[in-house]
Scaffold this motif. Sequence first.
Motif, PDB file in Angstrom:
ATOM      1  N   GLN A  31      11.076  23.343  54.305  1.00  0.00           N
ATOM      2  CA  GLN A  31      11.225  23.808  52.923  1.00  0.00           C
ATOM      3  C   GLN A  31      11.228  22.626  51.949  1.00  0.00           C
ATOM      4  N   ALA A  32      11.971  21.570  52.302  1.00  0.00           N
ATOM      5  CA  ALA A  32      12.121  20.419  51.397  1.00  0.00           C
ATOM      6  C   ALA A  32      10.799  19.713  51.125  1.00  0.00           C
ATOM      7  N   ARG A  33       9.878  19.757  52.093  1.00  0.00           N
ATOM      8  CA  ARG A  33       8.576  19.114  51.888  1.00  0.00           C
ATOM      9  C   ARG A  33       7.783  19.755  50.756  1.00  0.00           C
ATOM     10  N   ARG A  34       8.126  20.981  50.413  1.00  0.00           N
ATOM     11  CA  ARG A  34       7.401  21.690  49.353  1.00  0.00           C
ATOM     12  C   ARG A  34       8.016  21.479  47.973  1.00  0.00           C
ATOM     13  N   TRP A  35       9.202  20.859  47.920  1.00  0.00           N
ATOM     14  CA  TRP A  35       9.863  20.688  46.631  1.00  0.00           C
ATOM     15  C   TRP A  35       9.179  19.597  45.810  1.00  0.00           C
ATOM     16  N   PRO A  36       9.132  19.757  44.501  1.00  0.00           N
ATOM     17  CA  PRO A  36       8.597  18.688  43.656  1.00  0.00           C
ATOM     18  C   PRO A  36       9.527  17.481  43.575  1.00  0.00           C
ATOM     19  N   GLU A  37      10.807  17.681  43.912  1.00  0.00           N
ATOM     20  CA  GLU A  37      11.793  16.606  43.905  1.00  0.00           C
ATOM     21  C   GLU A  37      12.881  16.944  44.914  1.00  0.00           C
ATOM     22  N   ASN A  38      13.604  15.920  45.344  1.00  0.00           N
ATOM     23  CA  ASN A  38      14.740  16.127  46.241  1.00  0.00           C
ATOM     24  C   ASN A  38      15.948  15.437  45.611  1.00  0.00           C
ATOM     25  N   PRO A  39      17.023  16.171  45.335  1.00  0.00           N
ATOM     26  CA  PRO A  39      18.168  15.570  44.632  1.00  0.00           C
ATOM     27  C   PRO A  39      18.819  14.411  45.377  1.00  0.00           C
ATOM     28  N   ILE A  40      18.675  14.348  46.698  1.00  0.00           N
ATOM     29  CA  ILE A  40      19.278  13.225  47.427  1.00  0.00           C
ATOM     30  C   ILE A  40      18.645  11.905  47.008  1.00  0.00           C
ATOM     31  N   ASP A  41      17.373  11.941  46.617  1.00  0.00           N
ATOM     32  CA  ASP A  41      16.700  10.721  46.152  1.00  0.00           C
ATOM     33  C   ASP A  41      17.356  10.192  44.881  1.00  0.00           C
ATOM     34  N   ALA A  42      17.726  11.103  43.964  1.00  0.00           N
ATOM     35  CA  ALA A  42      18.381  10.696  42.719  1.00  0.00           C
ATOM     36  C   ALA A  42      19.763  10.107  42.998  1.00  0.00           C
ATOM     37  N   ILE A  43      20.497  10.686  43.935  1.00  0.00           N
ATOM     38  CA  ILE A  43      21.828  10.174  44.278  1.00  0.00           C
ATOM     39  C   ILE A  43      21.718   8.796  44.927  1.00  0.00           C
ATOM     40  N   ILE A  44      20.737   8.614  45.801  1.00  0.00           N
ATOM     41  CA  ILE A  44      20.511   7.302  46.427  1.00  0.00           C
ATOM     42  C   ILE A  44      20.190   6.259  45.355  1.00  0.00           C
ATOM     43  N   ALA A  45      19.341   6.621  44.394  1.00  0.00           N
ATOM     44  CA  ALA A  45      18.972   5.684  43.324  1.00  0.00           C
ATOM     45  C   ALA A  45      20.195   5.285  42.502  1.00  0.00           C
ATOM     46  N   GLN A  46      21.079   6.227  42.210  1.00  0.00           N
ATOM     47  CA  GLN A  46      22.293   5.923  41.446  1.00  0.00           C
ATOM     48  C   GLN A  46      23.194   4.949  42.206  1.00  0.00           C
ATOM     49  N   LEU A  47      23.383   5.213  43.495  1.00  0.00           N
ATOM     50  CA  LEU A  47      24.290   4.381  44.287  1.00  0.00           C
ATOM     51  C   LEU A  47      23.714   3.002  44.580  1.00  0.00           C
ATOM     52  N   ARG A  48      22.402   2.865  44.555  1.00  0.00           N
ATOM     53  CA  ARG A  48      21.790   1.532  44.754  1.00  0.00           C
ATOM     54  C   ARG A  48      22.195   0.561  43.649  1.00  0.00           C
ATOM     55  N   GLU A  49      22.489   1.089  42.480  1.00  0.00           N
ATOM     56  CA  GLU A  49      22.832   0.249  41.331  1.00  0.00           C
ATOM     57  C   GLU A  49      24.317  -0.110  41.285  1.00  0.00           C
ATOM     58  N   ARG A  50      25.084   0.405  42.225  1.00  0.00           N
ATOM     59  CA  ARG A  50      26.526   0.180  42.229  1.00  0.00           C
ATOM     60  C   ARG A  50      26.908  -0.968  43.142  1.00  0.00           C
ATOM     61  N   SER A  51      28.026  -1.601  42.805  1.00  0.00           N
ATOM     62  CA  SER A  51      28.623  -2.554  43.741  1.00  0.00           C
ATOM     63  C   SER A  51      29.263  -1.758  44.872  1.00  0.00           C
ATOM     64  N   ARG A  52      29.717  -2.439  45.892  1.00  0.00           N
ATOM     65  CA  ARG A  52      30.163  -1.773  47.120  1.00  0.00           C
ATOM     66  C   ARG A  52      31.287  -0.771  46.859  1.00  0.00           C
TER      67      ARG A  52
END
Length: 287
Positions: A120-141
């Motif tokens: 199902q996820a392969r058909r989505w135009p976006e996956n919200p987990i990607d946005a959460i990963i991007a947010q946390l990449r910008e954070r300190s530990r």
Amino acid sequence: MKQPKGESSAPKDRVSGDQSKVSKKALKLQRLKELLASKQAQKLHAEPRANDKASKITVRSAGQPKQLTAMQKEMQKKLSGARFRWINEAMYTETGAHTYAMVQADPEIFAEYHRGFAEQARRWPENPIDAIIAQLRERSRVVVADLGCGEARLAAELGTQHAVHSFDLVAHNEHVTACNIANVPLDAGSVDVAVFCLALMGTDFMQFIREANRILRVGGELKIAEVVSRVADVDAFVGALEEQGFRLDRRRASKMFIMLDLTKISKHPAKLRAVPGLLKPCIYKRR
């Protein structure tokens, strides 16, 4: 009275002749079956000749699975889809404790669910987990609790940057701790960020929210991503979250998903006020 000469043997001859015909016919059928079986065995075990068109055909040995036809593959796909929908519906319409017991008894249920979910996820135009990963990449530990983590992408992609604890019904890989996410093995106030990415399944999902409140420190963050169609009344849903000791900081939505960022400002109350209809079950249509 004597019978005419030669008549007494005629019926016996006819019977004998009929039996002979039946016997010959049975023998021919038996030989035909043996011949077909022999040819089939030769076909299965024969090696394809080099530079022959037939050599392009894979010869199946006794230990190899039979190749499915296009129709069989389509039927198998439909059956898998039907089973995924059944598992998905069960997860949304039962309590977390019931679902945990179900998949612990048969872990293949969870594996099959995630195969269907990935499809199902392969058909989505976006996956919200990607946005959460991007947010946390910008954070300190920070210390992250990924609640209802699935394949634990947060741990896989951010595990060297952050301390990520991943929880779900079954340990899909080495990152995941199997448990009911209404009761995770973390100390109170030990987490900086709690994440529910499409994970508020079950009729008692507010118990998951209360558990997130327990493990978060005051000032810690709660990130929720859900399917838009599940949230009938966003304000009512946010109000229920605020009753559990959170403050809404940010709300954003796309065509498919709604994402909420909240901060823990206090412990959750001793009693949970029941508010029916906050989130509708995510039931896939039968095709």
